[in-house]
Scaffold this motif. Structure first.
Motif: not given
Lengths: 259, 150
Positions: A42, A45-46, A53, A157, A161, A164, B1-4, B7-8, B10-11, B14-15, B17-19, B21-22
Motif C-alpha cells: 500500500r 503504491m502511494d 505519476v 520507466l 518514457l 520515446v 494514506m487511504t485507499e483510492s 490513484r492505483d 494511475l500508478v 504509469f507502470v 506506459a513505462g514498460f 516504452a522499454i
C-alpha cells in the motif's frame, strides 16, 4: 593550537570519508528494511504515485522539448553535409545513451528527490519518526523504504518514457516541419540503435541513477538536523549532491562499459 | 494514506506506459527480436570488407533478412564474415554475397543473390561466391594512373 589550511583540509577529508561510510551503512539498513516482511505494498503504491505519476508531466514536456531541439540542431548541422537522412541516428543515439537517463535523473531529483528530503526532514523536526519508533514501527521500513523503492522502480520507466517522447519530438520537427523523409528518419534510427549496447545501457543508467537519487535523498532527509534550517539544508544538498553524483556516475558508466 | 482506486489505476497506467516504452526501445528500435538463438549462421569470406561492421544489414533483393554477426581475419588472411540470417529463409547453396554501399558515402551492407541450386544453405555453411567491397580511393587512384599513362 591551530594549523590553518592543513587542518581544514584534513577535517574535510575525514568528514567526507565519514559521510561515505555513514551513507553506505544507511544503504545497507535500507536494503535490509526493503526485504523485511510484511511487504508494504500500500505504501509503495502511494509513493509510486507521488514519485512516478506526478513526475510524468515534467518528464513528458521536457522529453518532447529536448527531442524537438535535438531535431532542429541536428538538422541544421547535418544539412550542411547533405546528410539530413542521418537525423534519426543523431537524435536516437544521443537520447538513448545520454540525454534520456541523465536529464530524467536531474528532473526527478529536482521534483521528487527534493520532496523526499524535505518530507523526511520535516518528519525529523516534528519528531514524527520518533513517534513511530515509540509505537515500535521502524520508520526505515514504513516511511523511508517505500520511498526509496518507488524511486528505483520509477526512474528507469520515466527515463524510457522521456526517450520515446524525445524521439517523437525529433520526428515532429525533423519530418513534419523540416521535411526529412519519414522512412529515412526511422530507418536511420533503427539501424543505429543496438539492443545490447544502447537500450540495455540506457536501462542500466536509469536504474543506477534511481538507486543514487533514492539513497541520497532519503539519507539527507533522514539525517537532517532537527530544525527548520536543517530541513532546507537537507533539501538543497540533496539536489546538489544527487545531480553531481548522477553526472559523475554517467561518465563512469560510459567510460567503463562504453554505453 | 487511504485507499483510492483512481490513484492505483494511475500508478498502473504509469507502470504500463513505462514498460511499453522499454518494449518499443528494445524490440522495435534495438532489434531484440533479431537476436534469437535459432538464427541461421552462415560464413562468407571476402578479400576486402571495407568499412563493414558487425550489425550491418544483410539483404536479399533490398529486403532485410539478417545482420552481420562478426568480422574477423581467418588463417589465409582473408576477412571472414559470419552472417546471422532469418532461419525461415530457403537460400540455395550457390547463393552469392557482395558488399555494397548505401549511396556514395553511406553504410556498407551485404546483398545476397540467390542462385539456382536445389540444396538450401544449412547452418555453418560457407557462401562460395563473394564480391568484396569497392574502395573509392583505390578506384580514384587507378583512374588517376590510367589518365597519367595516356
Amino acid at each position: 593550537m591551530t594549523f590553518g589550511p592543513a587542518e581544514r583540509l584534513g577535517r574535510s577529508t575525514t568528514d567526507f570519508v565519514l559521510g561515505l561510510g555513514k551513507i553506505t551503512l544507511f544503504s545497507g539498513q535500507l536494503l535490509k528494511a526493503a526485504f523485511r516482511r510484511p511487504f508494504r505494498f500500500r505504501r509503495l503504491m502511494d509513493e509510486l504515485y507521488n514519485i512516478g505519476v506526478l513526475s510524468l508531466a515534467i518528464v513528458i514536456v521536457s522529453g518532447v522539448a529536448v527531442g524537438m531541439v535535438l531535431g532542429l540542431q541536428g538538422y541544421n548541422t547535418l544539412v550542411r553535409f547533405g546528410a539530413e537522412e542521418s537525423l534519426g541516428a543523431v537524435v536516437g543515439l544521443s537520447l538513448i545513451r545520454e540525454l534520456g537517463p541523465v536529464l530524467t535523473a536531474l528532473l526527478v531529483t529536482g521534483r521528487a528527490g527534493s520532496a523526499i528530503a524535505a518530507e523526511l526532514g520535516s518528519m525529523v523536526v516534528t519528531e514524527q519518526l520518533d513517534g513511530l519508533r515509540m509505537l515500535s514501527v521502524d520508520p526505515l521500513d514504513f516511511i523511508v523504504g517505500p520511498k526509496a523503492l518507488a524511486m528505483v522502480i520509477a526512474m528507469p520507466l520515466l527515463a524510457a518514457l522521456f526517450t520515446v517522447l524525445g524521439l517523437m519530438g525529433g520526428y515532429l520537427v525533423g519530418v513534419l516541419f523540416l521535411g526529412v523523409d519519414p522512412g529515412s528518419y526511422l530507418s536511420a534510427l533503427e539501424a543505429s540503435i543496438d539492443f545490447r549496447s544502447d537500450v540495455v545501457g540506457s536501462l542500466i543508467k536509469g536504474f543506477v541513477f534511481g538507486l543514487l537519487v533514492a539513497v541520497i535523498s532519503t539519507y539527507r532527509g533522514y539525517t537532517a538536523d532537527p530544525h527548520s534550517a536543517g530541513v532546507s539544508a537537507a533539501t538543497t544538498s540533496t539536489v546538489v549532491i544527487a545531480s553531481v553524483t548522477t553526472l559523475i556516475f554517467d561518465y563512469l558508466i560510459t567510460a567503463l562499459w562504453g554505453v | 494514506m487511504t485507499e483510492s482506486p483512481t490513484r492505483d489505476a494511475l500508478v498502473g497506467l504509469f507502470v504500463l506506459a513505462g514498460f511499453l516504452a522499454i518494449a518499443y526501445l528494445s524490440v522495435s528500435l534495438g532489434g531484440a527480436n533479431y537476436r534469437g538463438e535459432g538464427g541461421l549462421e552462415v560464413i562468407a569470406t571476402f578479400d576486402e570488407v571495407g568499412g563493414l561492421k558487425p550489425r550491418a544489414q544483410v539483404v536479399v533483393g533490398g529486403v532485410k533478412v539478417g545482420q552481420v554477426d562478426s568480422v574477423e581475419l581467418d588463417e589465409d588472411l582473408r576477412a571472414r564474415v559470419s552472417l546471422d540470417l532469418d532461419p525461415s529463409l530457403n537460400l540455395p547453396s550457390d547463393t552469392s554475397a557482395s558488399i555494397l554501399t548505401q549511396g556514395i558515402l553511406g553504410d556498407q551492407y551485404i546483398a545476397l543473390e540467390p542462385g539456382a541450386e536445389e540444396i538450401p544453405l544449412s547452418p555453418g555453411d560457407e557462401i562460395q561466391f563473394t564480391q568484396g567491397a569497392l574502395i573509392l580511393e583505390r578506384l580514384i587512384g587507378k583512374l588517376v594512373q590510367n589518365i597519367g599513362v595516356e
